[in-house]
Design an enzyme around this catalytic site. Structure first.
Site, short mmCIF file in Angstrom:
data_model
loop_
_atom_site.label_atom_id
_atom_site.label_comp_id
_atom_site.label_asym_id
_atom_site.label_seq_id
_atom_site.Cartn_x
_atom_site.Cartn_y
_atom_site.Cartn_z
N ASP A 1 -2.43 5.85 -4.80
CA ASP A 1 -3.13 6.58 -3.75
C ASP A 1 -3.97 7.73 -4.32
O ASP A 1 -3.52 8.43 -5.23
CB ASP A 1 -2.07 7.13 -2.78
CG ASP A 1 -2.68 7.70 -1.52
OD1 ASP A 1 -3.29 6.94 -0.77
OD2 ASP A 1 -2.53 8.93 -1.29
N GLU B 1 5.49 -1.13 -21.17
CA GLU B 1 6.87 -1.26 -21.67
C GLU B 1 7.54 -2.49 -21.05
O GLU B 1 8.61 -2.90 -21.49
CB GLU B 1 7.70 -0.02 -21.29
CG GLU B 1 7.27 1.27 -21.97
CD GLU B 1 7.91 2.50 -21.31
OE1 GLU B 1 8.86 2.35 -20.50
OE2 GLU B 1 7.43 3.61 -21.60
O1 ISL Z 1 -8.97 8.15 5.45
C1 ISL Z 1 -9.98 8.57 4.97
C2 ISL Z 1 -10.91 9.38 5.76
O2 ISL Z 1 -10.48 9.44 7.07
C3 ISL Z 1 -10.30 8.24 3.59
O3 ISL Z 1 -11.53 8.65 3.14
C4 ISL Z 1 -9.22 8.84 2.73
O4 ISL Z 1 -9.55 10.15 2.39
C5 ISL Z 1 -9.04 8.12 1.45
O5 ISL Z 1 -9.09 6.77 1.73
C6 ISL Z 1 -7.69 8.48 0.84
O6 ISL Z 1 -6.72 7.80 1.55
C7 ISL Z 1 -5.44 7.63 1.03
O7 ISL Z 1 -4.73 8.85 0.92
C8 ISL Z 1 -4.45 9.54 2.12
C9 ISL Z 1 -3.84 8.65 3.20
O8 ISL Z 1 -3.83 9.32 4.44
C10 ISL Z 1 -4.61 7.35 3.34
O9 ISL Z 1 -4.01 6.52 4.29
C11 ISL Z 1 -4.65 6.73 1.98
O10 ISL Z 1 -5.23 5.45 1.97
C12 ISL Z 1 -3.49 10.65 1.77
O11 ISL Z 1 -2.40 10.17 1.07
#
Ligand code: ISL
Ligand code: CA
Length: 564
Positions: free
Chosen positions: A223, A275
């Site tokens: 993420d 690993e």
């Molecule tokens: O959801 C977005 C904007 O509304 C995206 O641009 C988001 O910032 C981006 O995809 C990062 O998302 C990821 O991390 C977030 C989480 O809420 C999302 O669901 C995940 O896919 C925080 O962990």
């Protein structure tokens, strides 16, 4: 459970064993958002036993890898992307035993399984953060990114620099009374960033990664990986607004995103995966131009992540020339043995069919490109059965992004936006049957989000019976991908533009050449295949092949085997 390994599953394992390339370079990925997939115990929330009970659907569809959004301990303020315990399962999703059973049941069906790691931040309810925020001297004081206040002109505490959160409007710093310091939160305020410069944090996180690898997971989706390490000296971002990696930003993220330290962290994680045998995969959620993102995969001599998401298709206009330019760029930035990825939707962004105005012919064209281009296609649950956004007003949003950013917007403006601010709209329950609650949860139970009104017509059961459904088309395409070496691992030759609305390319492996052609226009288009060809699959019965020339119906795609 005692389902025998299905024929497709077995064929897939054989195909994978025969392949010259590592499995992850040519796999196909299906994203499960567990909260909305299948509810096994009638509390209206999808769960891990629910996912296990529906694994056969993925085998039938023909995807090879399943990626699950987070199901770890979490207060669920961002529905699992706010982790309060990385080594255990949130009770509403099940138990650690359920997670193990999921890994084992996926493997028994020949599916690889990938979990979702939120390395950048934890929940502010994680015991580490509760301790860290309690004083400047506790044992975890340095586990998060803390910074002293600057003083503004009136002498009030001001943030240490100008960094904005990834959501653009809010700033990236949150004030903590106890410590009289700011903490960094690259996403939402309740998601404090871990300090990846701290040796104990690294050791603990790497150890947790190893724990899941030992349990048999085939890898991880990472993420917002590009936000893991910012500028150590906390220098300001350039303050100019700009479009970076296709996303409009209020400031240039030159000190906050895709830093040298992030590329190095990719290499460190790769070393941990290496690993373990057999091969595991790391798939980064990173944002930026593909020429920059490539450095996560290969930076000098050092191997990093195996794959990164390339999100451009999520927002691209439906147009042959736009798609051709993207494919050219991906091929240039991720040449073999690297593999680009193709993504049409996910749990954060508008459903592709909704972007296409609900035109399923266009969805079929996109499905054909997705499954036949070189690299790794990624599908989001429901994409295969033509699920669409379900409009949910901001006032009813459960999504914290809608609540932080969106609540300031008038509803008419929200409706006019090309992207859904309220991500609930793309997270409605999976539509399995025409029965009550679409088969997601039992009759009489209220699902955590409402179903789309179209569930009675659009659901797995109904689409599986219809040979002309989008689901049937995806099955055909994914089966071809499994059978044909040219599609799995062949080179890609993009044909120069021949007609404005036509896109066409060849996939070539030893002894096999396939042509994929699509017409993205409103009138029929003719494509010459000089040496003759056999039609393997078409998205539309209106396509005719006379051996040397194919006539493509409007918004139709074909896959043809070329004579050698
Ligand atoms: O959801 C977005 C904007 O509304 C995206 O641009 C988001 O910032 C981006 O995809 C990062 O998302 C990821 O991390 C977030 C989480 O809420 C999302 O669901 C995940 O896919 C925080 O962990
Ligand atoms: Ca449940």
């Amino acid at each position: 459970m005692s389902t025998p390994l299905s024929g497709t599953g077995a064929a897939r394992i054989v195909a994978t064993m025969r392949a010259a390339k590592p499995w992850w370079a040519s796999t196909s990925i299906y994203q499960v958002y567990p909260r909305s997939f299948a509810d096994s115990n009638g509390d209206g929330i999808g769960d891990l036993p629910g996912v296990v009970s529906r694994l056969d659907h993925l085998v039938e569809l023909g995807v090879e890898t399943v990626w699950l959004s987070p199901f770890f301990c979490s207060p669920q303020r961002d529905f699992g992307y706010d982790v309060s315990g990385y080594r255990d399962v949130a009770p509403e999703y099940g138990t650690l035993e359920d997670a193990q059973r999921l890994i084992d049941e996926a493997h028994r069906r020949g599916l690889a399984i990938v979990f979702d790691l939120v390395l950048n931040h934890t929940s502010d309810e994680h015991p580490w953060f509760i301790e860290s925020r309690s004083s400047r001297t506790n044992p975890k004081a340095d586990w998060y990114v803390w910074a002293d206040a600057k003083r503004d002109r009136l002498g009030r505490p001001a943030p240490p620099n100008n960094w904005r959160s990834e959501l653009q409007l809010p700033r990236a710093w949150q004030w903590c009374e106890e410590r009289q310091q700011w903490y960094l939160a690259s996403f939402l305020s309740f998601q404090p960033d871990l300090n990846w410069r701290n040796a104990e944090v690294r050791a603990e996180m790497f150890d947790m990664v190893r724990m899941w690898l030992r349990r048999g997971v085939d890898g991880f989706r990472l993420d917002i990986f590009g936000s893991c390490m910012q500028d150590a000296a906390l220098r300001d971002n350039d303050r100019w607004p700009r479009i970076y990696g296709g996303i409009p930003r209020l400031q240039t993220p030159n000190r906050t995103l895709n830093t040298e330290d992030c590329f190095a962290l990719a290499g460190d994680l790769r070393a941990i995966c290496d690993e373990f045998a057999p091969d595991r995969v790391l798939l980064g959620e990173v944002f930026g131009p593909s020429s920059v993102l490539r450095r996560y995969v290969s930076d000098g001599d050092r191997a990093g992540l195996h794959l990164v998401f390339l999100f451009d298709f999520l927002a691209a206009r439906y147009s042959a020339s736009v798609y051709r330019a993207l494919i050219e760029r991906f091929e240039r930035d991720f040449p073999a043995p690297m593999a680009p990825t193709y993504v049409l939707e996910n749990h954060d962004r508008t459903r592709s069919l909704s972007r296409l105005g609900g035109d399923q012919r266009k969805a079929r064209v996109l499905a054909a490109l997705l499954c036949t281009l070189r690299g790794v296609p990624v599908l989001y649950q429901g994409q295969e059965i033509a699920m669409e956004n379900r409009y949910i007003p901001l006032a009813d949003a459960k999504d914290p992004v809608a609540n932080v950013v969106g609540k300031r917007l008038p509803e008419w403006l929200n409706r006019a936006l090309p992207e859904r601010l309220n991500r609930d709209e793309v997270r409605t329950p999976m539509q399995w049957t025409a029965g009550p609650n679409g088969g997601f949860c039992p009759e009489g139970v209220t699902p955590w989000l409402p179903l789309h009104d179209n569930w009675r017509e659009r659901n797995v059961e109904t689409e599986a019976r219809d040979p002309d459904s989008l689901f049937a088309w995806y099955r055909t395409l994914l089966a071809l991908r499994t059978e044909r070496a040219a599609l799995r691992e062949g080179a890609l030759e993009l044909a120069p533009e021949e007609a404005r609305d036509v896109i066409r390319f060849d996939r070539i492996a030893a002894g096999e050449r396939l042509t994929i052609a699509a017409n993205l226009g409103d009138s029929p288009a003719r494509v010459r295949l000089d040496d003759g060809a056999t039609l393997l699959a078409t998205s539309d019965r209106g396509c005719a092949l006379d051996h040397r020339e194919v006539t493509l119906a409007p918004h139709a795609a074909i896959v043809a085997l070329r004579a050698r």
